[in-house]
Design a protein around this motif. Structure first.
Motif, PDB file in Angstrom:
ATOM      1  N   SER A   1      -8.665 -16.571   4.304  1.00 44.60           N
ATOM      2  CA  SER A   1      -7.665 -15.688   3.703  1.00 44.60           C
ATOM      3  C   SER A   1      -7.957 -15.489   2.231  1.00 44.60           C
ATOM      4  CB  SER A   1      -6.268 -16.304   3.857  1.00 44.60           C
ATOM      5  OG  SER A   1      -6.129 -17.417   2.976  1.00 44.60           O
ATOM      6  N   GLY A   2      -7.192 -14.614   1.588  1.00 40.90           N
ATOM      7  CA  GLY A   2      -7.189 -14.559   0.140  1.00 40.90           C
ATOM      8  C   GLY A   2      -6.460 -15.771  -0.410  1.00 40.90           C
ATOM      9  N   GLN A   3      -6.477 -15.912  -1.740  1.00 40.86           N
ATOM     10  CA  GLN A   3      -5.804 -17.062  -2.333  1.00 40.86           C
ATOM     11  C   GLN A   3      -4.301 -16.953  -2.147  1.00 40.86           C
ATOM     12  OE1 GLN A   3      -6.948 -18.049  -6.301  1.00 40.86           O
ATOM     13  NE2 GLN A   3      -5.939 -20.029  -6.224  1.00 40.86           N
TER      14      GLN A   3
ATOM     15  N   GLY B   1       0.641  -7.517   2.450  1.00 43.54           N
ATOM     16  CA  GLY B   1      -0.776  -7.462   2.809  1.00 43.54           C
ATOM     17  C   GLY B   1      -1.455  -8.812   2.706  1.00 43.54           C
ATOM     18  N   GLN B   2      -1.098  -9.597   1.695  1.00 41.72           N
ATOM     19  CA  GLN B   2      -1.684 -10.924   1.534  1.00 41.72           C
ATOM     20  C   GLN B   2      -1.335 -11.830   2.707  1.00 41.72           C
ATOM     21  OE1 GLN B   2      -3.916 -11.721  -0.540  1.00 41.72           O
ATOM     22  NE2 GLN B   2      -3.569 -13.628  -1.648  1.00 41.72           N
ATOM     23  N   LEU B   3      -0.075 -11.806   3.121  1.00 40.58           N
ATOM     24  CA  LEU B   3       0.348 -12.644   4.242  1.00 40.58           C
ATOM     25  C   LEU B   3      -0.151 -12.096   5.574  1.00 40.58           C
ATOM     26  CD1 LEU B   3       3.997 -13.631   3.238  1.00 40.58           C
ATOM     27  CD2 LEU B   3       1.872 -14.928   2.954  1.00 40.58           C
ATOM     28  N   LYS B   4      -0.356 -10.789   5.663  1.00 36.08           N
ATOM     29  CA  LYS B   4      -0.885 -10.191   6.893  1.00 36.08           C
ATOM     30  C   LYS B   4      -2.280 -10.725   7.181  1.00 36.08           C
ATOM     31  CE  LYS B   4      -1.341  -5.643   7.089  1.00 36.08           C
ATOM     32  NZ  LYS B   4      -2.690  -5.250   7.540  1.00 36.08           N
ATOM     33  N   ALA B   5      -3.046 -10.998   6.123  1.00 37.62           N
ATOM     34  CA  ALA B   5      -4.379 -11.565   6.320  1.00 37.62           C
ATOM     35  C   ALA B   5      -4.300 -12.943   6.970  1.00 37.62           C
ATOM     36  CB  ALA B   5      -5.113 -11.652   4.981  1.00 37.62           C
TER      37      ALA B   5
END
Length: 296
Positions: free
Chosen positions: A68-70, A116-120
């Motif tokens: 994931s992203g940070q 979008g961050q949590l969707k990843a």
């Protein structure tokens, strides 16, 4: 008990948040660190002792290299990998209990970015739990809670003594969504400040949904379980713990409420921990009653 802890956390937030809001620094990363640090303080105080749980920042991964992203904060169990010369960790999705994206202000732009961050994270989880890598027969991964929620939502049983029940396609999709919700990380967007009204908050989410009708990654299981914008919240009705029956075959999977956001956060996290570790009724106290407006 849950009301007492929620009131304690609300008191901490009420006392400490003005200090952050009035801090003289203008450096955006430092400001972000302050609000994330306050969220860590709240989360650490919300977790029961003796379970070996930690609050860290870092990245979610699976067995096949997806990353994931940070992520601002994660509530985790087990062991993760600390990245050299940092305070960040890489943690397997199966051992992540909750993921929290923290925002000083949560309005439309921040809502979309955090979503979008949590969707990843959801995409990594979906791939993992639908692959042969996942082990869903762990003692703390009983599917009975999802089956009970499904029965309460639909009035039908998902399986009987003869095995899985034959369900219409739509109801089978709901049941599989509930199973995924039960094992996936609790995803939270925590906006310390935000929309001036509940109506404006709801309208922003509805506009975002309308812009993405038919887009991949916008099914119910991709939505955060809890989105907090100041004193208002959007809450998922996945049975962990909040549930509503289907309405004419449709699942109203989101509702809005002005209920104490920290109490809602405790409800989600403690429900997950109760299902995993077994707290007993004495932890909960009186049943939480919500005043809620409409559902999506």
């Amino acid at each position: 008990m849950i009301r007492t802890v929620a009131d304690l956390l609300s008191g901490i937030l009420r006392d400490e948040l003005p200090k952050l809001d009035n801090a003289p620094v203008k450096h955006a990363p430092t400001i972000g660190d302050m609000y994330e640090g306050l969220s860590s303080e709240l989360l650490n105080r919300a977790l029961p002792d003796g379970l070996g749980l930690r609050v860290v920042s870092g990245f979610a991964r699976d067995d096949r290299g997806a990353l994931s992203g940070q992520l601002d904060r994660m509530v985790v169990r087990g062991e993760g990998e600390k990245l050299p010369y940092t305070e960040s960790y890489v943690w397997h999705v199966k051992d992540i209990i909750a993921v929290i994206e923290v925002k000083k202000n949560l309005h439309s732009a921040e809502l979309r970015g955090a979503f979008g961050q949590l969707k990843a994270v959801s995409e990594i989880e979906h791939s993992y739990y639908q692959s042969g890598d996942a082990k869903l027969d762990d003692p703390d991964r009983s599917m009975a809670p999802s089956a009970r929620t499904f029965a309460e939502m639909t009035g039908r049983i998902a399986w009987d003594v003869d095995g899985p029940a034959v369900l219409p396609y739509e109801e089978e999709a709901v049941f599989h969504a509930l199973l995924l919700e039960q094992v996936s990380a609790i995803r939270v967007i925590l906006g310390m400040h935000g929309f001036k009204s509940e109506r404006a908050f709801r309208s922003s989410m509805i506009e975002y949904l309308e812009q993405n009708i038919g887009s991949a990654g916008f099914g119910p299981t991709y939505f955060p379980q809890l989105i907090i914008s100041g004193v208002y919240s959007l809450v998922k009705t996945n049975g962990r713990p909040f549930m509503v029956p289907l309405v004419d075959g449709w699942w109203p999977f989101y509702f809005s409420t002005p209920e104490n956001p920290l109490r809602l956060l405790l409800e989600f996290i403690w429900t997950r921990l109760d299902e995993m570790y077994g707290f007993g009724y004495e932890l909960w106290g009186k049943i939480l009653r919500l005043r809620w407006k409409g559902a999506y």
